[in-house]
Design a protein around this motif. Structure first.
Motif, short mmCIF file in Angstrom:
data_model
loop_
_atom_site.label_atom_id
_atom_site.label_comp_id
_atom_site.label_asym_id
_atom_site.label_seq_id
_atom_site.Cartn_x
_atom_site.Cartn_y
_atom_site.Cartn_z
N GLY A 314 -14.85 -15.49 1.20
CA GLY A 314 -14.06 -14.34 0.80
C GLY A 314 -13.38 -13.64 1.97
O GLY A 314 -12.64 -12.68 1.77
N GLY A 315 -13.64 -14.10 3.19
CA GLY A 315 -12.98 -13.53 4.36
C GLY A 315 -13.69 -12.35 4.98
O GLY A 315 -13.11 -11.67 5.84
N GLY A 316 -14.95 -12.11 4.60
CA GLY A 316 -15.63 -10.92 5.11
C GLY A 316 -16.70 -11.19 6.15
O GLY A 316 -17.30 -10.24 6.67
N ALA A 317 -16.98 -12.45 6.45
CA ALA A 317 -18.10 -12.76 7.34
C ALA A 317 -17.80 -13.94 8.24
O ALA A 317 -17.04 -14.83 7.89
CB ALA A 317 -19.35 -13.04 6.51
N VAL A 318 -18.45 -13.93 9.39
CA VAL A 318 -18.55 -15.10 10.27
C VAL A 318 -19.96 -15.64 10.10
O VAL A 318 -20.93 -14.89 10.17
CB VAL A 318 -18.30 -14.72 11.74
N GLU A 345 -10.37 -4.82 10.11
CA GLU A 345 -9.89 -4.04 8.96
C GLU A 345 -9.69 -4.95 7.74
O GLU A 345 -10.02 -4.57 6.61
CB GLU A 345 -8.59 -3.32 9.31
N GLU A 346 -9.17 -6.14 7.97
CA GLU A 346 -8.97 -7.10 6.88
C GLU A 346 -10.32 -7.53 6.30
O GLU A 346 -10.48 -7.60 5.08
CB GLU A 346 -8.20 -8.31 7.38
N MET A 347 -11.29 -7.82 7.16
CA MET A 347 -12.62 -8.21 6.71
C MET A 347 -13.26 -7.09 5.89
O MET A 347 -13.88 -7.34 4.85
CB MET A 347 -13.52 -8.55 7.90
N SER A 348 -13.08 -5.86 6.34
CA SER A 348 -13.66 -4.72 5.63
C SER A 348 -13.10 -4.61 4.22
O SER A 348 -13.85 -4.42 3.25
CB SER A 348 -13.37 -3.44 6.41
N GLY A 349 -11.80 -4.75 4.09
CA GLY A 349 -11.18 -4.68 2.76
C GLY A 349 -11.65 -5.78 1.84
O GLY A 349 -11.89 -5.56 0.64
#
Length: 373
Positions: A314-318, A345-349
């Motif tokens: 989902g783009g929120g984690a490494v 900021e993108e990861m947070s969203g």
């Protein structure tokens, strides 16, 4: 309304129960709430700190081994269940619960078993994609089974009793802002928080201890809050000192056994590092804090890596596997994220978009339905 919550062993089982209890108390200020757990576990600390009474009974988990030691442990576990179930029945006669809610851990089984034998409505919440032993044992006689993931439904014999509700998180994880949290904690600059479960993880504590030497070499470019867990509270700080880092006199390092104010710390952090249990993943998603997840390799069906990959996709984690996680690699990933504000900021969203913010409300609705019967 009288409610009993039963859970134990790790914060991942306890905090969801506290989240639901807090919401029920908001909805019904005169509601009486009691927790039941196991002796010498995290619930003895976390539940009273949340303002609730907890009664802890002797307990023992099951072993999957086939040797004599495993057999002895399982005999002890059965004896503990029988003894604890009897004690729970006495508690129930005194407390008169309308519903008993279990959120996981072997400590919850005696109370669920006793309630079901007394025809008291029971509600079981399973936070992982694959049901644990306690959930499997309690699910067939439970009034309702609540799960965090859609894919979990197929693991139950009575899907008509199963409802997907997500994972409850305390409201603070959702509503704290970075500015408010940093003001409360007195923090500024970059902040990194790391924790690997309430008990800690030896390999990861070693990795973080060695990484702190790299932080010192760079002049401590961020404020680092680390929880050692109960197993690491003695030796992990010593390892940091042995590496030449005087953490006790270093304002950039904060090493403690457990982060009791995790909602504020997570809200204040620019990056959070941890395992990938369901509760942790949902708390991170609710706070919207960019994360580096190192799934535990020692869990049933590798469910932590599955959880971590969901956040990664989902783009929120490494995601870093424990076998690959060196101090240098972890430190490099932290610096890469801190240097890229747009990516954070993108990861947070994207993290915010993943979480079910109404999970606690939905569970409370179900508890009220069961109580009204």
């Amino acid at each position: 309304m009288n409610l009993i919550f039963t859970c134990g062993g790790t914060a991942g089982h306890i905090n969801p129960a506290i989240a639901v209890a807090n919401m029920m108390k908001e909805r019904h200020p005169d509601c009486r709430i009691l927790f039941i757990g196991a002796v010498s576990h995290m619930e003895e600390k976390l539940v009273p700190q949340a303002g609730y009474e907890v009664r802890c009974l002797p307990g023992s988990g099951l072993s999957r081994g086939k040797n004599l030691a495993a057999l002895k442990k399982n005999i002890k576990a059965v004896q503990c269940v029988l003894s604890a179930s009897k004690a729970c029945k006495e508690i129930f006669r005194e407390f008169q619960p309308d519903v008993v809610i279990g959120t996981g851990g072997y400590a919850s089984f005696p109370a669920l078993h006793a309630a079901q034998s007394m025809k008291i409505p029971t509600c079981v919440h399973e936070s992982n994609a694959v049901p644990g032993v306690t959930t499997k044992l309690a699910a067939s006689r439970a009034s309702r089974v609540l799960v965090a993931f859609e894919e979990s439904v197929r693991h139950y014999k009575h899907p008509e009793k199963v409802e997907v509700v997500g994972m409850p998180v305390r409201r603070e994880f959702i509503y704290d802002t970075k500015e408010e949290a940093r003001k409360e904690l007195g923090l500024s600059g970059y902040v990194v928080a790391s924790a690997f479960g309430s008990q800690g993880a030896k390999v990861m504590n070693e990795t973080v201890a060695d990484m702190m030497a790299l932080e010192q070499k760079d002049g401590f470019p961020f404020h680092h809050i680390h929880a050692t867990g109960s197993f690491g509270k003695e030796w992990m700080p010593r390892r940091v000192k042995d590496n030449g880092v005087d953490y006790e006199n270093c304002p950039s390092l904060d090493i403690r056994e457990y982060i009791y104010n995790m909602p504020a710390v997570m809200a204040a952090a620019d990056v959070v590092i941890g395992r990938a249990g369901s509760a942790t993943c949902n708390e991170i998603a609710a706070s919207g804090t960019p994360c580096i997840l190192i799934p535990s390799p020692n869990v049933t069906n590798n469910h932590q890596e599955k959880n971590a990959r969901v956040l990664e996709a989902g783009g929120g984690a490494v995601v870093i596997l424990e076998k690959d996680c060196t101090p240098e690699l972890l430190y490099g990933q932290i610096k890469t994220l801190l240097a890229d504000e747009a990516r954070r900021e993108e990861m947070s969203g994207k993290l915010h978009a993943m979480v079910r913010l109404d999970s606690t409300d939905r569970i409370c609705d179900i508890v009220e339905q069961l109580a009204s019967r």
